[in-house]
Design a protein around this motif. Structure first.
Motif, PDB file in Angstrom:
ATOM      1  N   GLU A 279       4.151   9.091  -0.381  1.00 52.90           N
ATOM      2  CA  GLU A 279       3.852   8.301   0.816  1.00 52.90           C
ATOM      3  C   GLU A 279       2.375   7.928   0.924  1.00 52.90           C
ATOM      4  O   GLU A 279       2.030   6.833   1.383  1.00 52.90           O
ATOM      5  CB  GLU A 279       4.278   9.088   2.059  1.00 52.90           C
ATOM      6  CG  GLU A 279       4.080   8.328   3.353  1.00 52.90           C
ATOM      7  CD  GLU A 279       4.506   9.126   4.571  1.00 52.90           C
ATOM      8  OE1 GLU A 279       4.582   8.538   5.663  1.00 52.90           O
ATOM      9  OE2 GLU A 279       4.762  10.346   4.425  1.00 52.90           O
ATOM     10  N   GLU A 280       1.494   8.810   0.503  1.00 48.94           N
ATOM     11  CA  GLU A 280       0.062   8.574   0.655  1.00 48.94           C
ATOM     12  C   GLU A 280      -0.422   7.359  -0.125  1.00 48.94           C
ATOM     13  O   GLU A 280      -1.474   6.786   0.205  1.00 48.94           O
ATOM     14  CB  GLU A 280      -0.709   9.825   0.228  1.00 48.94           C
ATOM     15  CG  GLU A 280      -2.163   9.818   0.645  1.00 48.94           C
ATOM     16  CD  GLU A 280      -2.862  11.129   0.354  1.00 48.94           C
ATOM     17  OE1 GLU A 280      -4.101  11.160   0.429  1.00 48.94           O
ATOM     18  OE2 GLU A 280      -2.177  12.127   0.048  1.00 48.94           O
ATOM     19  N   CYS A 281       0.314   6.947  -1.147  1.00 50.16           N
ATOM     20  CA  CYS A 281      -0.102   5.790  -1.945  1.00 50.16           C
ATOM     21  C   CYS A 281      -0.237   4.536  -1.087  1.00 50.16           C
ATOM     22  O   CYS A 281      -1.146   3.724  -1.294  1.00 50.16           O
ATOM     23  CB  CYS A 281       0.901   5.531  -3.069  1.00 50.16           C
ATOM     24  SG  CYS A 281       0.935   6.798  -4.341  1.00 50.16           S
ATOM     25  N   SER A 282       0.651   4.376  -0.127  1.00 49.29           N
ATOM     26  CA  SER A 282       0.617   3.178   0.720  1.00 49.29           C
ATOM     27  C   SER A 282      -0.336   3.337   1.891  1.00 49.29           C
ATOM     28  O   SER A 282      -0.575   2.370   2.637  1.00 49.29           O
ATOM     29  CB  SER A 282       2.023   2.866   1.244  1.00 49.29           C
ATOM     30  OG  SER A 282       2.510   3.929   2.039  1.00 49.29           O
ATOM     31  N   LEU A 283      -0.899   4.531   2.065  1.00 49.74           N
ATOM     32  CA  LEU A 283      -1.812   4.795   3.187  1.00 49.74           C
ATOM     33  C   LEU A 283      -3.268   4.893   2.750  1.00 49.74           C
ATOM     34  O   LEU A 283      -4.174   4.786   3.579  1.00 49.74           O
ATOM     35  CB  LEU A 283      -1.406   6.099   3.889  1.00 49.74           C
ATOM     36  CG  LEU A 283       0.031   6.160   4.422  1.00 49.74           C
ATOM     37  CD1 LEU A 283       0.320   7.546   4.986  1.00 49.74           C
ATOM     38  CD2 LEU A 283       0.271   5.087   5.476  1.00 49.74           C
ATOM     39  N   ALA A 284      -3.497   5.138   1.465  1.00 48.54           N
ATOM     40  CA  ALA A 284      -4.860   5.285   0.964  1.00 48.54           C
ATOM     41  C   ALA A 284      -5.582   3.938   0.992  1.00 48.54           C
ATOM     42  O   ALA A 284      -4.964   2.880   1.133  1.00 48.54           O
ATOM     43  CB  ALA A 284      -4.831   5.830  -0.456  1.00 48.54           C
ATOM     44  N   ARG A 287      -4.985   0.681  -1.233  1.00 46.32           N
ATOM     45  CA  ARG A 287      -3.614   1.134  -1.425  1.00 46.32           C
ATOM     46  C   ARG A 287      -3.317   1.229  -2.922  1.00 46.32           C
ATOM     47  O   ARG A 287      -3.701   0.352  -3.690  1.00 46.32           O
ATOM     48  CB  ARG A 287      -2.633   0.186  -0.724  1.00 46.32           C
ATOM     49  CG  ARG A 287      -2.766   0.238   0.805  1.00 46.32           C
ATOM     50  CD  ARG A 287      -1.652  -0.542   1.485  1.00 46.32           C
ATOM     51  NE  ARG A 287      -1.732  -1.976   1.174  1.00 46.32           N
ATOM     52  CZ  ARG A 287      -2.505  -2.841   1.811  1.00 46.32           C
ATOM     53  NH1 ARG A 287      -3.308  -2.422   2.784  1.00 46.32           N
ATOM     54  NH2 ARG A 287      -2.503  -4.118   1.477  1.00 46.32           N
ATOM     55  N   ARG A 329      -0.053  -2.677  -5.829  1.00 48.91           N
ATOM     56  CA  ARG A 329      -0.834  -2.713  -4.597  1.00 48.91           C
ATOM     57  C   ARG A 329      -2.297  -3.033  -4.920  1.00 48.91           C
ATOM     58  O   ARG A 329      -2.630  -3.460  -6.021  1.00 48.91           O
ATOM     59  CB  ARG A 329      -0.703  -1.391  -3.847  1.00 48.91           C
ATOM     60  CG  ARG A 329       0.729  -1.032  -3.418  1.00 48.91           C
ATOM     61  CD  ARG A 329       0.728   0.176  -2.483  1.00 48.91           C
ATOM     62  NE  ARG A 329       2.069   0.554  -2.043  1.00 48.91           N
ATOM     63  CZ  ARG A 329       2.803   1.527  -2.599  1.00 48.91           C
ATOM     64  NH1 ARG A 329       2.307   2.238  -3.609  1.00 48.91           N
ATOM     65  NH2 ARG A 329       4.000   1.814  -2.140  1.00 48.91           N
TER      66      ARG A 329
END
Length: 337
Positions: A279-284, A287, A329
């Protein structure tokens, strides 16, 4: 008065686990004939009497699945375990979950403990190292067992293996970086010679070779700390590198942090792709591009395959690889993507 022999006495006499004796007493087809004979001999020698009414009470509490994970600190494995556990729960099965922390001795201990507590089945993401004796004990106990995400025992006819198509993921990631104009691409993370590392590297190697490009590989424990260290090392010793495919998202996120400290703009000055798409991949920020393995779906699929085996007698295939997908991304497309 002489103590009445127990099922544990029979297990010790026969050299098997308590759960194996229970399976023999229940006339389970999962136990080999030679093991049955050993247990029967021990029962005769000890004069053990099977208390069927007590066994019936114990049977009411059956339906326990042993879920053994190599590293629950890693969000990838945590998501898998949670998804599998919820799927088992939806069908009325309880799950006992153990984290082996990449320690083969702990793995052996928890397997023995779960056998003694009478689990109905095992789903194991195994720790590498040690010997295969824990799986030998599972075989003797006759407990249905699936290996997932990692394969330790080669006997998939006994212990079916399910994972992802990591080779395709590596190929897709490498082709994408080449399409963005990168030529000097590294692979970062994963312990050398581990099967899971070789799987995730194989697609990268094949595409690099097909394009006449030289691979650059940095081996190490797949952690954020390692990723940060590699970012620093690249700037100091490998200034020509343009991109990296990481063994895991944790390595990639560590690299993002390291490059941010150095003032390197990921997605512009350097491109990074992770593996797993937690999940963190889309929040970092930026991205993170990553090879999506859809861990939640995989957990459901693995649990459903095990349930079909122990409930309906439909055994999983010896080996199954589920598809993966490259999610693009900002870390490869640029900050405006």
């Amino acid at each position: 008065m002489k103590k009445r022999p127990t099922i544990l006495d029979v297990a010790r006499q026969a050299g098997v686990s308590k759960s194996t004796v229970s399976l023999v007493l229940q006339n389970s087809s999962l136990v080999k004939q030679s093991t049955r004979e050993e247990v029967a001999r021990a029962i005769d020698e000890l004069g053990y009497v099977y208390n069927r009414s007590a066994a019936g009470l114990r049977g009411a509490a059956s339906g326990l699945i042993g879920l053994i994970i190599n590293d629950l600190r890693n969000p990838f494995f945590t998501e898998f375990a949670a998804s599998a556990q919820m799927t088992f729960a939806s069908k009325g099965y309880s799950t006992v979950i153990a984290n082996t922390d990449e320690d083969p001795e702990i793995q052996a201990q928890v397997i023995d403990s779960m056998i003694e507590h009478g689990v109905s089945a095992f789903v194991i993401s195994p720790t590498y190292g040690g010997d295969e004796s824990p799986f030998e004990r599972i075989e003797r106990a006759g407990i249905p067992t699936m290996q997932v995400l990692r394969q330790l025992d080669e006997r998939t006819d006994l212990f079916p293996f399910a994972s992802h198509d990591y080779a395709f993921g590596g190929e897709a990631a490498t082709r994408h970086l080449i399409d963005t104009g990168c030529q000097k691409i590294a692979f970062a993370g994963g312990l050398a010679d581990r099967p899971i590392t070789l799987e995730r590297m194989s697609g990268y190697r094949s595409v690099m070779q097909a394009n006449g490009l030289a691979p650059t590989i940095f081996h190490g424990r797949p952690s954020r700390q390692f990723g940060r260290e590699i970012a620093l090392k690249i700037l100091q010793e490998h200034e020509g590198l343009e991109a990296a495919i990481c063994f895991s998202d944790l390595v990639a996120l560590g690299m993002l942090s390291g490059f941010a400290e150095l003032g390197i703009k990921v997605g512009q000055d350097f491109r990074i792709i992770g593996f797993d798409d937690i999940e963190e991949c889309s929040l970092a920020f930026p991205r993170l591009s990553s090879v999506r393995c859809d861990t939640a779906l995989f957990g459901r699929n693995a649990a459903e395959a095990m349930l079909a085996w122990i409930v309906d007698g439909v055994r999983p295939p010896d080996t199954k690889h589920y598809p993966v997908e490259l999610i693009k991304r900002q870390s490869t497309l640029g900050l405006n993507a």
